[in-house]
Design a protein around this motif. Structure first.
Motif, PDB file in Angstrom:
ATOM      1  N   ASP A  66     -29.500   5.757  38.819  1.00 30.32           N
ATOM      2  CA  ASP A  66     -30.206   6.997  39.175  1.00 30.32           C
ATOM      3  C   ASP A  66     -31.725   6.796  39.125  1.00 30.32           C
ATOM      4  O   ASP A  66     -32.451   7.268  39.996  1.00 30.32           O
ATOM      5  CB  ASP A  66     -29.817   8.138  38.235  1.00 30.32           C
ATOM      6  CG  ASP A  66     -28.418   8.672  38.505  1.00 30.32           C
ATOM      7  OD1 ASP A  66     -27.842   8.345  39.571  1.00 30.32           O
ATOM      8  OD2 ASP A  66     -27.904   9.413  37.645  1.00 30.32           O
TER       9      ASP A  66
ATOM     10  N   ARG B 287     -32.901   4.838  42.091  1.00 30.50           N
ATOM     11  CA  ARG B 287     -32.979   5.715  43.261  1.00 30.50           C
ATOM     12  C   ARG B 287     -34.218   6.602  43.197  1.00 30.50           C
ATOM     13  O   ARG B 287     -34.868   6.847  44.217  1.00 30.50           O
ATOM     14  CB  ARG B 287     -31.705   6.560  43.374  1.00 30.50           C
ATOM     15  CG  ARG B 287     -30.515   5.723  43.820  1.00 30.50           C
ATOM     16  CD  ARG B 287     -29.198   6.467  43.934  1.00 30.50           C
ATOM     17  NE  ARG B 287     -29.291   7.741  44.586  1.00 30.50           N
ATOM     18  CZ  ARG B 287     -28.604   8.826  44.198  1.00 30.50           C
ATOM     19  NH1 ARG B 287     -27.795   8.771  43.162  1.00 30.50           N
ATOM     20  NH2 ARG B 287     -28.732   9.957  44.844  1.00 30.50           N
TER      21      ARG B 287
ATOM     22  N   LYS C 120     -37.273   4.660  44.250  1.00 32.29           N
ATOM     23  CA  LYS C 120     -37.316   4.534  45.714  1.00 32.29           C
ATOM     24  C   LYS C 120     -37.701   5.847  46.377  1.00 32.29           C
ATOM     25  O   LYS C 120     -38.490   5.862  47.323  1.00 32.29           O
ATOM     26  CB  LYS C 120     -35.959   4.063  46.238  1.00 32.29           C
ATOM     27  CG  LYS C 120     -35.641   2.622  45.885  1.00 32.29           C
ATOM     28  CD  LYS C 120     -34.278   2.244  46.434  1.00 32.29           C
ATOM     29  CE  LYS C 120     -33.929   0.820  46.127  1.00 32.29           C
ATOM     30  NZ  LYS C 120     -32.606   0.448  46.676  1.00 32.29           N
ATOM     31  N   TYR C 121     -37.158   6.960  45.889  1.00 33.82           N
ATOM     32  CA  TYR C 121     -37.492   8.260  46.473  1.00 33.82           C
ATOM     33  C   TYR C 121     -38.968   8.598  46.254  1.00 33.82           C
ATOM     34  O   TYR C 121     -39.627   9.124  47.152  1.00 33.82           O
ATOM     35  CB  TYR C 121     -36.615   9.374  45.909  1.00 33.82           C
ATOM     36  CG  TYR C 121     -35.193   9.356  46.402  1.00 33.82           C
ATOM     37  CD1 TYR C 121     -34.876   9.009  47.708  1.00 33.82           C
ATOM     38  CD2 TYR C 121     -34.140   9.694  45.555  1.00 33.82           C
ATOM     39  CE1 TYR C 121     -33.564   8.991  48.157  1.00 33.82           C
ATOM     40  CE2 TYR C 121     -32.827   9.691  45.996  1.00 33.82           C
ATOM     41  CZ  TYR C 121     -32.545   9.336  47.294  1.00 33.82           C
ATOM     42  OH  TYR C 121     -31.252   9.322  47.740  1.00 33.82           O
TER      43      TYR C 121
END
Length: 180
Positions: A78, A81, A84-85
């Motif tokens: 998580d 991610r 990256k977001y």
């Protein structure tokens, strides 16, 4: 007043001597560590330099700390991610900033060209080529983020490395130091 009292006077900062309007917010200038920029251009704290600054964070330490908080594979994934977001959001912000700056620059090139300011127009065109190079580089960042390659992958690898170090640290602290 003697000579020594003249030198002992403390000067009032310029900002304190100027009256502030009641509705005018006081905005501090961004702190830029010029030693870290390695000769960056005019937009030191804007544009592509925000992406570089984000990628230079200590993701390894962040991963290590996250492992100590919650040594769970799902938590790690998580957070990867989220990294990256956050980078994707930053890339979109920089692209929007660059596009707006390019429009402003084109307007100034045309209007100053009509006014006959040839040297200024030439200077603006040089800045425009620099901006185009930055826009190309941001596009490369966007592509590398989509393909999990390049400098964007560095942040993820550093985070994973830190997370693994955190897991190892937990094991060493709790199991390997115990005597049987």
């Amino acid at each position: 007043m003697g000579w020594f009292t003249v030198f002992n006077k403390k000067e009032m900062p310029a900002a304190a001597s100027e009256p502030q309007h009641a509705l005018t917010p006081v905005v501090a200038e961004p702190k830029v560590d010029h030693a870290q920029l390695n000769g960056a251009s005019v937009h030191d704290s804007q544009g592509i330099f925000l992406i570089y600054s984000y990628l230079q964070q200590d993701f390894e330490q962040r991963g290590y700390n996250d492992a100590l908080i919650s040594p769970d594979e799902g938590y790690k994934n998580d957070n990867i991610r989220l990294i990256k977001y956050d980078l994707e959001i930053l890339i979109h912000q920089v692209k929007t900033y660059h596009e707006s700056l390019m429009k402003d620059m084109e307007f100034h090139i045309h209007s100053r060209g009509r006014a006959g300011l040839i040297d200024l127009v030439d200077e603006l065109r040089i800045k425009q080529t620099d901006l185009q190079a930055h826009m190309t580089k941001v596009q490369e960042f966007e592509q590398s983020l989509a393909s999990d390659r390049g400098l964007c992958e560095r942040a993820v690898l550093a985070y994973k490395r830190g997370f693994m170090k955190g897991l190892a640290s937990i094991t060493q602290a709790y199991l390997l130091t115990r005597k049987f």
